[in-house]
Each structure stands twice: as structure tokens, then as C-alpha cells.
Design an enzyme around this catalytic site. Structure first.
Site, short mmCIF file in Angstrom:
data_model
loop_
_atom_site.label_atom_id
_atom_site.label_comp_id
_atom_site.label_asym_id
_atom_site.label_seq_id
_atom_site.Cartn_x
_atom_site.Cartn_y
_atom_site.Cartn_z
N LEU A 42 0.83 -1.21 0.00
CA LEU A 42 0.00 0.00 0.00
C LEU A 42 0.86 1.26 0.00
CD1 LEU A 42 -2.59 -1.14 2.69
CD2 LEU A 42 -2.93 -1.06 0.22
N GLY A 43 1.98 1.16 0.64
CA GLY A 43 2.84 2.33 0.70
C GLY A 43 4.18 2.00 1.30
N GLU A 44 5.10 2.87 1.05
CA GLU A 44 6.42 2.67 1.65
C GLU A 44 6.98 4.03 1.98
OE1 GLU A 44 9.11 0.50 -0.78
OE2 GLU A 44 10.55 0.24 0.85
N GLY A 45 7.35 4.21 3.22
CA GLY A 45 7.90 5.50 3.61
C GLY A 45 9.16 5.29 4.39
N LYS A 97 7.25 -0.33 5.43
CA LYS A 97 6.40 -0.73 4.32
C LYS A 97 5.00 -0.96 4.86
CE LYS A 97 8.95 -3.58 1.44
NZ LYS A 97 9.45 -4.91 1.16
N ASP A 157 3.21 16.06 10.71
CA ASP A 157 3.55 15.57 9.37
C ASP A 157 2.28 15.42 8.54
OD1 ASP A 157 5.08 14.70 7.26
OD2 ASP A 157 5.46 12.69 8.06
N1 LIG Z 1 -4.37 2.13 7.27
C1 LIG Z 1 -4.01 2.27 6.01
N2 LIG Z 1 -4.86 1.94 5.00
C2 LIG Z 1 -4.47 2.08 3.74
N3 LIG Z 1 -3.28 2.53 3.34
C3 LIG Z 1 -2.40 2.88 4.27
C4 LIG Z 1 -2.71 2.76 5.65
N4 LIG Z 1 -1.63 3.18 6.36
C5 LIG Z 1 -0.71 3.54 5.46
N5 LIG Z 1 -1.15 3.37 4.20
C6 LIG Z 1 -0.42 3.67 2.97
O1 LIG Z 1 0.97 3.56 3.22
C7 LIG Z 1 1.62 4.83 3.01
C8 LIG Z 1 2.77 4.99 3.99
O2 LIG Z 1 2.24 4.91 5.32
P1 LIG Z 1 2.94 5.66 6.54
O3 LIG Z 1 2.85 7.14 6.32
O4 LIG Z 1 2.38 5.14 7.80
O5 LIG Z 1 4.45 5.18 6.34
P2 LIG Z 1 5.75 5.91 6.81
O6 LIG Z 1 6.86 4.97 6.55
O7 LIG Z 1 5.58 6.40 8.20
O8 LIG Z 1 5.79 7.15 5.79
P3 LIG Z 1 6.59 8.52 5.94
O9 LIG Z 1 7.78 8.43 5.05
O10 LIG Z 1 5.60 9.54 5.44
O11 LIG Z 1 6.93 8.72 7.37
C9 LIG Z 1 0.51 5.86 3.11
O12 LIG Z 1 0.78 7.02 2.36
C10 LIG Z 1 -0.68 5.11 2.55
O13 LIG Z 1 -0.68 5.16 1.14
#
Ligand SMILES: Nc1ncnc2c1ncn2[C@@H]1O[C@H](COP(=O)(O)OP(=O)(O)OP(=O)(O)O)[C@@H](O)[C@H]1O
Length: 696
Positions: free
Chosen positions: A365-368, A372, A482
């Protein structure tokens, strides 16, 4: 956007930061024609309380003391500005912006073509923004092409979506005829629509390859209608009855985990217990619920023991959270560290909890920077969740810091109970990896905005939900820090939820009126407020409010107004200009007026190439009053989130709501959808922009 993302972007696109900057270049002429007055002529009277927080004059902020163009230059500059004919015709500000949004949008606005943009150089980079170079892709793959390939489309399609080059526009025009032939996804019959652009056309052409269906369902609170652009066999089909064998297998899984409760009251004393036995409780074996209800155990958790402090009766959400913050606040770092250390020590005793209890659906769904996020299905009832798999510890990071950060994020997130906050239910670990289980939401806001399918009333609805979510946080003394499109997820029925509390900070404790200022540059560049670059310490609420304003601008225009709010950014400089200030310092330190009638930010209706109107003229007229106050350069004058909700236009926005979610035991909250808009559903392939990146 984090530095790591910039690096990833550059790796994928074989670009240096400079070339990225060139690609995003704005109208150079505007700046060269701007007259810079003498920076030495700055003469600002700074109130005592402000000067306290100002860094010494020889610090970096001096470098942003470049003076700003003055109002008188506006027309001349515009005339000289080639390729930006907008400035030569001073527009009457009307809501006709909707029709002009793509045809007349000046090139000097940075179009959002990815959630990855360049970062300024900052002195201090948080550990969470650092990514192993080993993880960066060595092969510079064209992101757009790879994306297209992964979807089985021709390479050029991906470029149309993410990089709106002239070439792609031509191709898009060609595809227009394809779309016209299908003619099935027109939004024009649903009120005030955002105009279709070339990208819309392409997206629609894609969508037309999938099954499309429109349905309406009558709930107790009115009509819920949604359009779905989906592939056959999309995730909605995952929630089927759980097979007996999977269920019984799952029910016997013995494991260690932490589960959230949310309903148990503890005394503060017990919440600080650091004994190993208490910690072990967090890892205890549990049995699963015997029904496929989607609810979870109400066993004590780390949130109970540690974060949720609890002299407070937990009958209302705000009480729960106030209690938690009070615990976090008074927490003595030692207590916390001991807990965290003990917790971390237990991680070695891993089990197959995650893999047995949750089935990986192979969708990222996402990677930040944090890790993941994957789509998983709970075997016991086939309910779908988002599973955040935290990145592993960096070599330079201490174990203690690493685990502490994760646990802190979990403790905060799992304590928050509000319909506009994504529910975080569990933290798990297996084979040294740490996972968090989150309520799954079908879309992220970035993807929805980029789909170009959202209507105006729908955008306003989501905007108000965003404000409501932030109000909840601020009311309990927590700032998010954020806020950005990617950190908002949206359910299929249009309920927006905030995610990612990794950067959040407490700004005041219950029963205390003392503001605890935040420090450090945290967040994503285009959403950052100007003062975070200027003051060593700042009020994090004002940062959140500013980010809300930037998000609204992005939702309406699908563009970032600037890369970062520093006067060396031409767009931001234009925004700062024409306000009768001699320097940026003057603007960022302006004290509050105390009288809204005296509110003066240099706004002039007819001047659109500088000052507040530089952004406002791209926004609907009814939003101008509040957006001026949200995007006040001075944090001391910026409106509060409660103030935003008092605005007449905001009050009138019809907002969809989830009710009943505050009660932890309420497994199925009701959704009240407003009738003046419907919430757009998009193909799951495009529903999470981060996932698209991963698939390249
Ligand atoms: N509960 C959820 N339902 C659906 N998609 C989600 C959910 N949580 C996160 N995502 C997807 O995953 C992505 C990354 O999530 P998140 O911001 O928690 O990761 P992160 O590693 O903390 O990112 P960042 O680099 O912004 O700190 C989000 O932008 C979203 O697209």
C-alpha cells in the site's frame, strides 16, 4: 518530502537533485525582474516574547533576509514574464477558477507529479528520514515506464499520469477520442466538477478497461451512492466468510503480542510499572475471538500499562487521550526507557504470529521512511487490514532509540479514538521485525487527488474532516507535525482518517496552560510552515494549521504551491511579496493583532502575482477569508484549528461522518453521507500512491 524519498526518486530516474530542480523549474523571469531592496535596511521592532525565541542574528535565518519585491512592481513584472500570461491580465476573482484550473494555471506553480519532490538541505535530519543506501535502487529505472509495465500498459501511459510533459499532453489528446468513445466516466453531471484534464482522460481510459459499476445503498441515515472504478476481483471480494479450517488453525496459534485495549482504566501508578512481569504480559499468549466480528481482545496492553495513564475515566475519547498524554508527558524518560529496553529484549522470542494470523495479500500500500505498509487478511475472519512493517534498525541508530520510536508511535496512535483517526489496533513482532496492524482504508488522499475525479463538494467534505481530525488532536494537546496528503487515508464511503503519528509531539499537558514548543524540522518540505526554518522552537499547532492550508491548495489545484517555504524558492518569495514588509524576518515575526477587523496581510484583490493572492486567486472565492488566516506567514497571527471551524464557509460545508466509532466496542460505526456529493472510488491499482512506487 523526506530526503530519503528524494534520493529514491533520483535513483529511479537517474537524476541529480539539480536536474530534478530543473525539471521543476518555474518562471525564472519573474524573479529576475523582481527588484530586491537593500537587505541592510531592515528595521523591525520585535516584541519581547518573540525575540526570546529568535535565534541569534548571526544564525542561518539571516540568509533568508533577502528583501521582497514590492507591490508597485507587480504589473511590470508580469508583463515581462514570458510564458506566464496570467500576470498580464488581472483577473476578477470568481469561482470561475474551476473552469480555468488547467487551461490557465500558470506554469510557475509546481505541479504535483509525484509525492516525491526535492528537499532543501537541512542541518539536522531525523533518523527516520535516513534510508540505507543499500536499499536505494542502483538501476535507474524510469519510474513511469516501470509502472506502466507493471500494469501491462504501454510505457508512455505511466508518464502521462505522473509527468505531465507536453509530449504526454499530445498523446493524451489522442486518447481523448478513446475516452469519448467509452464516454462512461464523465463527472459533469454531479454538480461542481473539477474539469477533466489530459491526465483525467488517460485515467478514464484506463478505468474503462475495468469493470465499472455504480450503486446506491440506503442506510438508516440517508442515501449512500458511490461510483466504483474497479477491476473484477478487487479487494472488496476479500471479505467473505472465513473457512472453518483456517479459523481453527488460527485459533490455536500461540504467540506473544501486544494488543490494544482502549477500555481499561488504570491508575497512573500502574501505568508506569516497569516490572518484567508486566512487560511479559504484553507478550502473553492469547486466544482469538470466537466470532468473526472484527473486534479484538480487551486484554491489557502496552498502551494501558504505559501510554494510557489513567487517573482519568475513559468514557469519552478525549478523556482517554488526555489521560494518555498526561502519562506520556510526565513520563519519566527512565521509566519509558526501561520499558522499551525490556520490550526490545523480548523481541528475540519471535513466533510465526504474523504469518499465521494474517495472510499476506501481496499488495504494497505504501512505503515511507518508517517502513512498508502491506495489505493483509486476518485468517480468522477474512477481514482486511493494513500491516505496517517497520524498517530495520539503521547501523548508526541505537537499539533503544529505534524501538523507543516505534513504541512511542504505537502508544500514541493506539490511544487515539476518533472517527477521523485511523485505528491502530496491535503491534506484533516476528523474527526481529516489528509490525503494526491498522484499520484498512481503501484510498490515500494523495491518490484520490491525483485521480482528478474528485468534485468540489467532495473535496470540501474531506477538507472539513481533515480539520476535524486535527481539532481532535489539538484538543488533547497533541500535534501531528507531518500532515500531508499521503498521511490521510480515506474509506470507500468517504471517511478521511489521519495516519502516521511518528512525528507527533505533545504541546501541552492536561491542566497545564504552558505551551511546550517543538523543535527540529520534521515533516515534508512543501507542507512545512515557514517558521520551522526560522525559529529554533515553534508552536507545532501552527505548523499543523499551515499544512492544512497547503493540503487544501493541493486538493484544489493538484499542485504544490512551492517546494519549500523559504524565500529562495521563487514561488514562496512571490507569496511573501507585496505585503509592505522589508524582509522575511518582518513577516514571520509579526505579532498577533488581537483584532480580526484589523487583519492586514497585504491582500489586494487585483494583484495576483504576489502577496496572499498569489495562492488565493487559484482557490474558490469563498475560501479566501479563511485561507488568508490559515496561511499567515506569521505563526503568531495564524488562526487556530478551532478558529477555522468558526468560519462561515467552513461551517456550511456538508461533511460526511462516521458515528459511533468513539466507543471501542462498537464494531460497526454508522456512516452518514451527505447528499450534495458522492465520494469517488478509484481503481485499487491507483488507490495508494506509495504502492505504485513500490511496484516499479
Ligand atoms: N491504514 C491504512 N490503510 C491504507 N493505506 C495505508 C494505511 N496506512 C498507510 N497506508 C499507505 O501507506 C503509506 C505509507 O504509510 P505511513 O505514512 O504510515 O508510512 P511511513 O513509513 O511512516 O511514511 P513517511 O515516510 O511519510 O513517514 C501511506 O501514504 C498510505 O498510502
Amino acid at each position: 518530502m523526506s530526503f530519503s524519498k528524494l534520493l529514491r526518486y533520483n535513483q529511479r530516474n537517474n537524476m541529480t537533485t539539480a536536474s530534478l530542480t530543473t525539471e521543476h523549474a518555474f518562471s525564472e523571469n519573474w524573479t529576475t525582474s523582481a527588484i530586491l531592496s537593500d537587505p541592510t535596511s531592515i528595521d523591525v521592532n520585535i516584541p519581547a516574547e518573540i525575540s526570546r525565541v529568535l535565534p541569534p542574528s548571526n544564525e542561518s535565518h539571516d540568509s533568508v533576509l533577502s528583501s521582497l519585491p514590492t507591490r508597485g512592481m507587480s504589473k511590470m513584472n508580469s508583463t515581462e514574464s514570458s510564458g506566464d500570461d496570467e500576470g498580464t491580465h488581472l483577473q476578477k476573482l470568481t469561482t470561475s477558477w474551476l473552469e480555468k484550473i488547467d487551461t490557465e494555471m500558470p506554469e510557475n506553480i509546481s505541479k504535483i507529479d509525484s509525492n516525491i519532490i526535492s528537499s532543501p538541505i537541512v542541518n539536522q535530519v531525523e533518523a527516520r528520514f535516513i534510508v540505507h543506501t543499500g536499499k536505494l535502487r542502483k538501476n535507474s529505472t524510469d519510474f513511469a515506464s516501470s509502472f506502466s509495465n507493471s500494469l501491462g500498459f504501454s510505457k508512455s501511459y505511466g508518464k502521462y499520469i505522473f509527468f505531465g510533459s507536453k509530449k504526454s499532453e499530445n498523446a493524451a489528446k489522442k486518447n481523448h477520442s478513446i475516452d469519448s468513445n467509452h464516454g462512461s466516466h464523465s463527472l459533469t453531471d454531479h454538480g461542481r466538477n473539477l474539469p477533466q484534464t489530459s491526465e483525467t482522460i488517460i485515467c478514464d481510459a484506463f478505468a474503462s478497461t475495468s469493470a465499472e459499476r455504480e450503486y446506491g445503498a440506503h442506510g438508516p441515515d440517508g442515501m449512500f451512492t458511490t461510483r466504483i472504478y474497479s477491476l473484477e476481483g478487487s479487494f472488496s471480494s476479500l471479505s467473505t466468510n472465513c473457512p472453518e479450517d483456517t479459523y481453527s488453525e488460527a485459533i490455536h496459534i500461540n504467540t506473544k503480542h501486544i494488543e490494544n485495549t482502549g477500555s481499561t482504566t488504570h491508575s497512573r501508578k500502574s501505568s508506569y510499572t516497569t516490572s518484567l512481569s508486566n512487560i511479559k504480559r504484553l507478550f502473553k499468549r492469547t486466544s482469538l475471538n470466537s466470532h468473526c466480528s472484527g473486534s479484538y481482545d480487551h486484554t491489557n496492553t502496552i498502551a494501558d500499562d504505559y501510554a494510557i495513564a489513567s487517573s482519568v475515566n475513559e468514557t469519552t475519547s478525549s478523556c482517554i487521550s488526555s489521560g494518555s498524554l498526561s502519562a506520556m508527558s510526565e513520563n519519566e524518560d527512565n521509566d519509558r526507557d526501561q520499558i522499551v529496553q525490556t520490550l526490545y529484549n523480548n523481541i528475540d522470542a519471535s513466533t510465526d504470529l504474523v504469518s499465521k494470523k494474517y495472510k499476506d495479500l501481496n499488495v504494497i500500500l505504501g512505503e515511507g521512511s518508517g517502513g512498508k505498509v502491506k495489505l493483509v487478511q486476518r485468517v480468522v475472519d477474512n477481514k482486511v487490514f493494513a500491516l505496517k512493517e517497520y524498517r530495520s534498525k539503521n547501523k548508526k541508530e541505537s537499539e533503544r532509540k529505534y524501538i523507543k520510536k516505534i513504541i512511542s508511535e504505537f502508544c500514541i496512535a493506539s490511544t487515539l479514538k476518533n472517527p477521523n483517526i485511523c485505528e491502530t489496533s496491535k503491534i506484533l513482532y516476528e523474527n526481529g521485525k516489528i509490525f503494526q496492524i491498522l484499520e484498512y482504508c481503501e484510498y490515500d488522499l494523495f491518490a484520490l487527488v491525483m485521480s482528478e475525479k474528485m468534485q468540489y463538494d467532495e473535496i470540501c467534505c474531506l477538507f472539513k474532516q481533515l480539520i476535524s481530525g486535527v481539532k481532535y488532536l489539538h484538543d488533547i494537546g497533541l500535534s501531528h507535525r507531518d500532515l500531508k496528503l499521503d498521511n490521510c487515508v480515506v474509506t470507500q464511503r468517504g471517511i478521511l482518517k489521519l495516519i502516521d503519528f511518528g512525528a507527533s509531539s505533545v504541546f501541552h499537558y492536561p491542566l497545564s496552560s504552558q505551551l511546550i514548543e517543538a523543535h527540529g524540522i520534521v515533516g515534508s518540505d512543501p507542507y512545512l510552515s515557514p517558521e520551522v526554518f526560522y525559529f529554533e522552537k515553534y508552536d507545532p499547532r501552527a505548523l499543523d494549521v499551515w499544512a492544512i492550508g497547503i493540503m487544501f491548495f493541493c486538493m484544489i489545484t493538484r499542485r504544490f504551491p512551492w517546494k519549500y517555504p523559504k524565500v529562495k524558492d521563487l514561488q514562496f518569495r512571490a507569496f511573501c511579496s507585496g505585503r509592505g514588509a522589508t524582509s522575511f524576518k518582518d513577516l514571520v515575526t509579526r505579532p498577533a493583532t488581537g483584532d480580526n477587523n484589523q487583519y492586514n496581510d497585504g491582500y489586494e484583490e487585483d494583484v495576483i502575482d504576489m502577496g496572499p493572492n498569489f495562492l488565493l486567486h487559484r482557490l474558490p472565492e469563498e475560501s479566501h477569508n479563511i485561507m488568508r488566516q490559515i496561511l499567515d506567514i506569521s505563526p503568531f497571527r495564524r488562526i487556530t484549528v478551532n478558529g477555522i471551524l468558526q468560519d462561515d464557509w467552513i461551517k456550511e460545508i456538508e461533511m460526511c461522518q462516521e458515528v459511533g466509532a468513539e466507543v471501542p466496542t462498537d464494531a460497526s460505526p454508522r456512516i452518514i453521507n451527505k447528499e450534495n456529493h458522492i465520494h469517488t472510488n478509484i481503481d485499487q491499482r491507483y488507490a495508494h500512491i506509495g504502492g505504485m512506487h513500490e511496484r516499479t
